[in-house]
Design an enzyme around this catalytic site. Structure first.
Site, mmCIF file in Angstrom:
data_model
loop_
_atom_site.group_PDB
_atom_site.id
_atom_site.type_symbol
_atom_site.label_atom_id
_atom_site.label_comp_id
_atom_site.label_asym_id
_atom_site.label_seq_id
_atom_site.Cartn_x
_atom_site.Cartn_y
_atom_site.Cartn_z
ATOM 1 N N ASN A 112 -9.785 1.550 9.411
ATOM 2 C CA ASN A 112 -8.948 1.224 10.572
ATOM 3 C C ASN A 112 -9.484 1.882 11.835
ATOM 4 O OD1 ASN A 112 -6.952 0.746 12.494
ATOM 5 N ND2 ASN A 112 -5.264 1.236 11.176
ATOM 6 N N THR A 113 -9.324 3.206 11.927
ATOM 7 C CA THR A 113 -9.621 3.885 13.185
ATOM 8 C C THR A 113 -11.067 3.698 13.621
ATOM 9 O OG1 THR A 113 -7.960 5.515 12.552
ATOM 10 C CG2 THR A 113 -9.413 6.104 14.371
ATOM 11 N N GLY B 42 -7.905 8.900 9.892
ATOM 12 C CA GLY B 42 -8.200 8.901 11.315
ATOM 13 C C GLY B 42 -9.148 9.989 11.771
ATOM 14 N N LYS C 253 0.869 -1.177 0.000
ATOM 15 C CA LYS C 253 0.000 0.000 0.000
ATOM 16 C C LYS C 253 0.906 1.227 0.000
ATOM 17 C CE LYS C 253 -3.030 2.867 2.747
ATOM 18 N NZ LYS C 253 -3.800 3.051 3.986
ATOM 19 N N ALA D 61 -9.535 5.767 4.184
ATOM 20 C CA ALA D 61 -9.335 6.893 5.097
ATOM 21 C C ALA D 61 -10.595 7.738 5.243
ATOM 22 C CB ALA D 61 -8.179 7.799 4.690
ATOM 23 N N GLY D 62 -10.893 8.051 6.488
ATOM 24 C CA GLY D 62 -11.961 8.987 6.807
ATOM 25 C C GLY D 62 -13.262 8.351 7.240
#
Lengths: 66, 266
Positions: free
Chosen positions: B212-213, B163, B102, B190-191
């Site tokens: 992820n987050t 994040g 990635k 992301a986001g």
């Protein structure tokens, strides 16, 4: 032998190869990558790559990330 | 089971049946992460590369907590130059993970915003070195097309900063990119902050999402992972089902003719 390992100065006796150094720190040889003076050491050469006085070694592993 | 038959997603030579990719950062413990990965049903997880902590060198490998059937996707997080990204990719390959990478080349530490020019350059270099490159990018349709043409195996526009949990700020960007990137998957990376964000991305036509987050920092990561799994399926099914077109004004759902009207009414 005086080495810089992951940015920290270290004086380590009785290590001659990169493989010895991993064993010294108790690092598994699996799924780590090693650089000596900016050169990546292929996995099959970890055991027979000799360390020299003053070398800078980076030992890299996988950690959590996104 | 989904009502509409879905095809697996193909990233270079790799096939995934789950369209939810999951990151491994920020979990309070490895076991919480392990439970969340299992609940998500994911088949692809991201990891980062960092120095071994020499004072804790005997701590178990993160990889021990990832199901063996799951493919590992190392990232180049923290790289700000093409050379650093190439080095990170080479290190990941040397560590025995394979050729999947990635790519992140960041330009701004506050936004963790990708550098569009260096990202394209690094993609070209990594493809030439035989990597299967999944590219984290700005939500720019033209850059996305350039990345596909450069040989990216997946184009991964951000929904909002890494994040931040702000969701998909510009959903039109996903439509624009999907209309132009036609040969490789588009992954919203992301986001994403909640399950609805994942559904919105998938409904807009994203081929997968990377989260992820939103999972790691949920009060109950395993439950959130499962919510994300269903949100991705719901959004994907909604996309496959074919969304109705938007209209500026109302269009009655009930018949216009034969309306009941009070005596003397119009």
């Amino acid at each position: 032998m005086t080495l810089t390992v992951n940015g920290e100065p270290k004086v380590i006796a009785a290590v001659t190869t990169v493989g010895n150094l991993l064993d010294h720190f108790g690092v598994s040889h699996q799924t780590v990558a090693v650089m000596v003076d900016g050169v990546i050491i292929a996995r099959e050469h970890v055991g027979n790559t000799l360390l020299r006085e003053g070398a800078s070694i980076e030992i890299i592993r996988f950690v959590g990330g996104g | 089971m989904p009502i509409l038959e879905d095809s697996p997603i193909q990233v270079g030579p790799y096939t995934f049946h789950s369209r939810l990719f999951v990151g491994t950062g920020k979990y309070a413990s490895n076991t919480l992460m392990q439970d969340a990965l299992a609940a998500s049903g994911t088949e692809l997880v991201t990891v980062a590369l960092r120095r071994v902590n020499l004072s804790r060198s005997d701590e178990p490998s993160l990889l021990n907590f990832v199901p063996p059937s799951v493919k590992i996707l190392p990232n180049t997080a923290g790289c700000y130059t093409v050379e650093d990204a190439l080095l990170a990719a080479d290190l990941a390959r040397t560590a025995g993970i394979g050729d999947l990478i990635k790519l992140e080349v960041i330009a701004d530490s506050m936004l963790l915003w990708p550098d569009p020019i260096l990202t394209l350059q690094a993609t070209e270099r990594l493809v030439a070195k035989g990597f299967t490159v999944m590219v984290y990018t700005t939500p720019d349709p033209i850059l996305a097309k350039h990345l596909e043409d450069a040989g990216a195996a997946a184009v991964m526009p951000l929904g909002s900063p890494i994040g931040s949990g702000q969701g998909i700020i510009d959903i039109e960007a996903i439509y624009r990119i999907k209309e132009r990137v036609t040969r490789v998957p588009v992954v919203v990376d992301a986001g994403i902050g909640g399950a609805a964000d994942a559904a919105v991305a998938m409904e807009a036509g994203a081929d997968a999402v990377l989260v992820n987050t939103a999972i790691a920092l949920a009060k109950n990561p395993a439950a959130m992972a499962e919510a994300m799994k269903w949100a991705v399926i719901a959004g994907r099914q909604g996309y496959l089902a074919g969304r109705m077109p938007k209209r500026r004004v109302a269009e009655a759902s009930s018949p216009e003719s034969g309306r009941v009207e009070a005596y003397g009414g119009l």
